[in-house]
Design a protein around this motif. Sequence first.
Motif, PDB file in Angstrom:
ATOM      1  N   GLY A   1       0.797  -1.225   0.000  1.00 15.11           N
ATOM      2  CA  GLY A   1       0.000   0.000   0.000  1.00 15.11           C
ATOM      3  C   GLY A   1       0.819   1.259   0.000  1.00 15.11           C
ATOM      4  O   GLY A   1       0.282   2.362  -0.125  1.00 15.11           O
ATOM      5  N   SER A   2       2.155   1.151   0.146  1.00 13.85           N
ATOM      6  CA  SER A   2       3.008   2.334   0.105  1.00 13.85           C
ATOM      7  C   SER A   2       3.355   2.654  -1.346  1.00 13.85           C
ATOM      8  O   SER A   2       3.984   1.848  -2.025  1.00 13.85           O
ATOM      9  CB  SER A   2       4.303   2.095   0.905  1.00 13.85           C
ATOM     10  N   ASN A   3       2.942   3.820  -1.807  1.00 13.94           N
ATOM     11  CA  ASN A   3       3.164   4.182  -3.199  1.00 13.94           C
ATOM     12  C   ASN A   3       4.313   5.160  -3.411  1.00 13.94           C
ATOM     13  O   ASN A   3       4.754   5.370  -4.529  1.00 13.94           O
ATOM     14  CB  ASN A   3       1.882   4.802  -3.783  1.00 13.94           C
ATOM     15  N   ASN A   4       4.796   5.771  -2.334  1.00 12.35           N
ATOM     16  CA  ASN A   4       5.789   6.824  -2.495  1.00 12.35           C
ATOM     17  C   ASN A   4       7.204   6.317  -2.690  1.00 12.35           C
ATOM     18  O   ASN A   4       8.149   7.109  -2.739  1.00 12.35           O
ATOM     19  CB  ASN A   4       5.757   7.779  -1.295  1.00 12.35           C
ATOM     20  N   ILE A   5       7.391   5.006  -2.793  1.00 14.60           N
ATOM     21  CA  ILE A   5       8.739   4.485  -3.024  1.00 14.60           C
ATOM     22  C   ILE A   5       8.856   3.820  -4.389  1.00 14.60           C
ATOM     23  O   ILE A   5       9.882   3.203  -4.686  1.00 14.60           O
ATOM     24  CB  ILE A   5       9.146   3.476  -1.930  1.00 14.60           C
ATOM     25  N   ASP A   6       7.826   3.938  -5.218  1.00 11.96           N
ATOM     26  CA  ASP A   6       7.863   3.278  -6.524  1.00 11.96           C
ATOM     27  C   ASP A   6       9.077   3.699  -7.342  1.00 11.96           C
ATOM     28  O   ASP A   6       9.727   2.869  -7.989  1.00 11.96           O
ATOM     29  CB  ASP A   6       6.585   3.577  -7.313  1.00 11.96           C
ATOM     30  N   ALA A   7       9.394   4.997  -7.342  1.00 11.55           N
ATOM     31  CA  ALA A   7      10.518   5.489  -8.137  1.00 11.55           C
ATOM     32  C   ALA A   7      11.822   4.861  -7.657  1.00 11.55           C
ATOM     33  O   ALA A   7      12.671   4.460  -8.464  1.00 11.55           O
ATOM     34  CB  ALA A   7      10.602   7.009  -8.056  1.00 11.55           C
ATOM     35  N   PHE A   8      11.996   4.757  -6.341  1.00  6.05           N
ATOM     36  CA  PHE A   8      13.213   4.171  -5.790  1.00  6.05           C
ATOM     37  C   PHE A   8      13.316   2.691  -6.156  1.00  6.05           C
ATOM     38  O   PHE A   8      14.363   2.214  -6.613  1.00  6.05           O
ATOM     39  CB  PHE A   8      13.237   4.342  -4.275  1.00  6.05           C
ATOM     40  N   VAL A   9      12.224   1.945  -5.968  1.00  4.78           N
ATOM     41  CA  VAL A   9      12.234   0.511  -6.256  1.00  4.78           C
ATOM     42  C   VAL A   9      12.522   0.263  -7.735  1.00  4.78           C
ATOM     43  O   VAL A   9      13.368  -0.560  -8.104  1.00  4.78           O
ATOM     44  CB  VAL A   9      10.899  -0.142  -5.851  1.00  4.78           C
ATOM     45  N   ASN A  10      11.825   0.973  -8.607  1.00  2.00           N
ATOM     46  CA  ASN A  10      12.020   0.777 -10.043  1.00  2.00           C
ATOM     47  C   ASN A  10      13.438   1.133 -10.470  1.00  2.00           C
ATOM     48  O   ASN A  10      14.028   0.476 -11.340  1.00  2.00           O
ATOM     49  CB  ASN A  10      11.004   1.604 -10.824  1.00  2.00           C
ATOM     50  N   SER A  11      13.988   2.181  -9.878  1.00  2.00           N
ATOM     51  CA  SER A  11      15.355   2.570 -10.222  1.00  2.00           C
ATOM     52  C   SER A  11      16.358   1.525  -9.729  1.00  2.00           C
ATOM     53  O   SER A  11      17.353   1.236 -10.397  1.00  2.00           O
ATOM     54  CB  SER A  11      15.688   3.935  -9.618  1.00  2.00           C
ATOM     55  N   ALA A  12      16.105   0.963  -8.562  1.00  2.00           N
ATOM     56  CA  ALA A  12      16.988  -0.087  -8.050  1.00  2.00           C
ATOM     57  C   ALA A  12      16.956  -1.306  -8.964  1.00  2.00           C
ATOM     58  O   ALA A  12      17.989  -1.912  -9.257  1.00  2.00           O
ATOM     59  CB  ALA A  12      16.567  -0.477  -6.634  1.00  2.00           C
ATOM     60  N   LEU A  13      15.764  -1.663  -9.439  1.00  2.00           N
ATOM     61  CA  LEU A  13      15.644  -2.800 -10.349  1.00  2.00           C
ATOM     62  C   LEU A  13      16.394  -2.536 -11.648  1.00  2.00           C
ATOM     63  O   LEU A  13      17.119  -3.396 -12.161  1.00  2.00           O
ATOM     64  CB  LEU A  13      14.171  -3.080 -10.639  1.00  2.00           C
ATOM     65  N   LYS A  14      16.241  -1.331 -12.189  1.00  2.00           N
ATOM     66  CA  LYS A  14      16.930  -0.988 -13.431  1.00  2.00           C
ATOM     67  C   LYS A  14      18.437  -0.964 -13.229  1.00  2.00           C
ATOM     68  O   LYS A  14      19.207  -1.334 -14.118  1.00  2.00           O
ATOM     69  CB  LYS A  14      16.446   0.371 -13.943  1.00  2.00           C
TER      70      LYS A  14
END
Length: 313
Positions: free
Chosen positions: A278-291
Motif C-alpha cells: 500500500g506504500s506508493n511513495n517508493i515506486d521510483a526508488f524501487v524501479n530505479s533499483a531494479l533498473k
Amino acid sequence: MNHRQLDCFLAVAECLNFSHAAKRLYLSQAAVSQQIQSLEKELGFSLFARTRHSVELTEAGRYFYPQVAGSKAFFNAAVARAQAIAHKEQPRTIVGYDGPLAEYWVGKALKKAGTERGLSPYALKRATLPKLTAMLIDGAVDAIVTTDVEIRGISDMKFRALCSASPCVFYPKGHRFERMRYVSVDDLQGERILTAYNVPHSLAPSNIASYLQEHGVLPDTAVSVPDGDTAFMAVSIGMGIFVASHLCDGFAVRHGVESVDLQCDLDNVVMGIAWKAGSNNIDAFVNSALKLFEGKEKDAPISNARIYASDVD
C-alpha cells in the motif's frame, strides 16, 4: 544519558579507535574519552576493553551497540517525520540500510531515481536488520534494503529480490584455504571467526550465523566487528576469517581479501528491497533499483552474484 554520549559510543564502536571517532565527530579525542567514561559510569559497566594498541567492545558493549544504533536510527526517523508534518513539507522517502554493501546500492538507486523520475526528498537511516524490520513495521521508514529471511512470514510486506549469492569464506592471502576449491564447517574448526554486528548475540541471527552456531564453529568468543568493511580490513591483516556470502566479493577485493565457497546445506543469501503493502511513495526508488541491477553497472561491488532484477515484474 544523553545523545552526545551515545553518539560518541557509536562512533568508537564503529571505528574501534578513539582518534578516528573524534575526527568523525569533529571533537577532540579527550572530549570523546570523557563522554565514554561518563556514559560507562552512568551505566555501571565498561563498554570497551582498552590497551595501548587496541580498543575492543566488551561483551556488554557488543550487546549494547546494535540496540543503541537501532534506537537512535528509530528516533531520528521519528524526528524527520514529525518535522515534515509540523512544517507541512513534502513527505520524505526514508530508506533504511544496514551496512556498506546496502549503502552503496541505496545511494546509486536514489541518484538514478532522482535523475530519471524526480524523487521526493529522501533520508537514509542505518541500523541492524532486526531494527530496520521493526522500523518498517512501525512506519518509521518507507523501505529497507534487507534479506528475504528477515521479512519472511511478516504480513502485508512486499519484497523485490535484487540479487543472490552463495555462502562463502573470506580469508587473507597466504591462508591455507588458498589451496582448497571449497571448505566445509569441519575446515573452519580452530579458525578465528569474525562476525559483523555481533551476530551471535543478535535477536535474529542470519541463516549463516545460525548454521555455524549449530555446528559449533561460531562460539561466543568470536570477534565482533561493526560492519563488513571493518571485517575485510581485519581479515586482510590476519586477524581472522569472515563468513558471509559472495554478495560482498567486491568489497573484499578492495581490501585484497580472497574468498572460497562454503560447502553447506544453506540457500543462497537473497538481498532486495522490502516495503509495506500500500506504500506508493517508493515506486521510483524501487524501479530505479531494479533498473540499476538489470544494467549490472561495471563499477558495482557485486562480482559473483546472480542478478534477479530482470526476473521480476
